[in-house]
Design an enzyme around this catalytic site. Sequence first.
Site, PDB file in Angstrom:
ATOM      1  N   GLY A   1      -2.605  54.658 103.524  1.00  0.00           N
ATOM      2  CA  GLY A   1      -1.735  54.005 104.499  1.00  0.00           C
ATOM      3  C   GLY A   1      -0.899  52.905 103.881  1.00  0.00           C
TER       4      GLY A   1
ATOM      5  CB  VAL B   1      -8.758  53.195  93.094  1.00  0.00           C
ATOM      6  CG1 VAL B   1     -10.062  53.849  93.539  1.00  0.00           C
ATOM      7  CG2 VAL B   1      -8.327  53.720  91.735  1.00  0.00           C
TER       8      VAL B   1
ATOM      9  CE  LYS C   1      -2.662  58.403  93.526  1.00  0.00           C
ATOM     10  NZ  LYS C   1      -2.073  57.713  94.684  1.00  0.00           N
TER      11      LYS C   1
ATOM     12  N   GLY D   1       0.488  63.751 109.345  1.00  0.00           N
ATOM     13  CA  GLY D   1       1.046  62.921 108.283  1.00  0.00           C
ATOM     14  C   GLY D   1       0.059  62.566 107.186  1.00  0.00           C
TER      15      GLY D   1
ATOM     16  CE  LYS E   1      -6.286  57.714  95.324  1.00  0.00           C
ATOM     17  NZ  LYS E   1      -6.410  58.309  96.677  1.00  0.00           N
TER      18      LYS E   1
ATOM     19  CG  ASP F   1      -4.918  61.229  95.280  1.00  0.00           C
ATOM     20  OD1 ASP F   1      -3.990  60.449  94.987  1.00  0.00           O
ATOM     21  OD2 ASP F   1      -5.884  60.896  96.007  1.00  0.00           O
TER      22      ASP F   1
ATOM     23  CD  GLU G   1       2.873  63.237  99.686  1.00  0.00           C
ATOM     24  OE1 GLU G   1       3.993  63.524  99.225  1.00  0.00           O
ATOM     25  OE2 GLU G   1       2.096  62.432  99.165  1.00  0.00           O
TER      26      GLU G   1
END
Lengths: 321, 321
Positions: free
Chosen positions: B300, B135, B108, B190, B208, B204, B193
């Site tokens: 994912g 995105v 990104k 998970g 996006k 983030d 982070e």
Amino acid sequence: LLDQSRERLVAAHGLKPTIVGVVDSKSAVFSHQGIDTRSLLEAKRSSRGLASLSGSIPSPVNAAELITDTDADCLVQAVPSNLSAPAAAVDQLKAAFVSQKNAVTVTKAPLGVAMSDLIGTAAASRVQFRYSGTVGAGTPFLDLAASLAKSDQIDSVEAILNGTTNFILSSMHDRGMTYAQALAEATKLGYAETDPTNDVDGIDTAVKLVILANHAMNAGRTFSDVKVQGIRSVTAAHVAAAKAAGKAIRLVGRIDARGLRVAPEEVLANGPLDLPGATNAAVFNTTTCGPVVLRGSGAGGPNTATAILRDLVDIWRSTKV
Amino acid sequence: LLDQSRERLVAAHGLKPTIVGVVDSKSAVFSHQGIDTRSLLEAKRSSRGLASLSGSIPSPVNAAELITDTDADCLVQAVPSNLSAPAAAVDQLKAAFVSQKNAVTVTKAPLGVAMSDLIGTAAASRVQFRYSGTVGAGTPFLDLAASLAKSDQIDSVEAILNGTTNFILSSMHDRGMTYAQALAEATKLGYAETDPTNDVDGIDTAVKLVILANHAMNAGRTFSDVKVQGIRSVTAAHVAAAKAAGKAIRLVGRIDARGLRVAPEEVLANGPLDLPGATNAAVFNTTTCGPVVLRGSGAGGPNTATAILRDLVDIWRSTKV
């Protein structure tokens, strides 16, 4: 919509569409110079229709012949969808293809009976064929499905694709109406037509499922492959029992390994298929990305017009190379 | 995914992609004959990484230089998104463009700071540039938005585009956890982070939003244009008060006439933005078609891989003409 969009179409895509001919069930008019949209709309609203325009061709008109003879680049077909007599609409599209014209349709019936054949004819003539307004009006269900299918696999689809029946069933659920009361209100508000057969018997949903399955899942189906049950037998008691159990009855279309089918089902209240009023939605269950849900208004003239315009832009962009 | 999809890619699109080079932060390997995906995955999982492959180029590697020198048709960029040091990722993409290579990225940061510049460089070099995995991972938010914008106008967007914060906020809502407890669980599973800054501070989501606004609404924005507030200060008491009022706190990104902004907001329980776990969703409010809602998993590796493959198919189809 075309007039409102002219500036944007030129700026974004270099596209300046001109209407060079119009054919309806009574008459037709053609002009190489282009036909002014305002005069066209006025004529259509007037008692004499297209015949009020100078140079118009009087009744009876042979649409397929006129489509063959014009030198237009693209046919836009927006005629009533009649599954029991789809031949005329199929012939109009084929007339366009074999005379080297692209075509956009928002008429479902030809796709319900002859989708593979039509796509094949267009491909053999090396012209483009788009039909995004046949499913979900302006909400791009077909585009999304194709986008998902490009790199993932759509294993199954569950969808509500008919606004009229969803309005009827949600009125019964939310306001305790009987089926007859809800149908009467849907007719009064213009959601249902005088003959509601296509909607309430699930036929409209079934044809949309066929188009979706063929477009994104290569299913090669026709309307006769769909197992269809409508909502005429849904009673206030059924709806009340579902409601008491935290569910809602909806007319659901399904595509999966067992085939294509349409039937009233109990769906989870507040789940993806519990939609208000005339909304449409589809859940695409994909192998890698799991469920992807799209929801939007699925009916209406202006909405459907955006689908036609989107298809014209796509055809323009793929043919101007 | 590439190996699983080979047959389908050939059948549907005539596409047979070959990996002719791989560069990571430590080493690189190139082969005109193509690199076997199985050996590649084994090497990446081994302690020596790519260096375990015969003919590999040892550390230090200059990615931009190697990208320039290879005769590959397309770069696939999947490097960590670092907004405070985006230059290397930008340079890699530009190296591809100026050496006549198409590019797909799922990173990104370069788009957050230099999207117009990158699109302009690709266009000037007459190569294709795709970034649909930036995105919503595999859920095609960008494709849908572009499809809507072709013939309608997107007036505003409200969206949940970060799975980690949505998981944290829904855990606080559903299970009465504190922010610290929910963050710890997200890290354990998970989702978050070790340094959760990018997610919980709304960065983030903001990037996006920039990509979405530029892609479908021609906004010409960068990350610095977004007003950003994260979720660190959301307490269990805030969440409980919202819940008592039939609402839920979510990290919402908005694009409208006032600009781009990200902040925790109270959304209606069971409304389109009340999503479970790590789901993403966007409501596109359009002039003609009203609200259109898309929802799907937004994170994912395998999901993101489908976006890369979709972009490769799109590039292949638009360049093979």
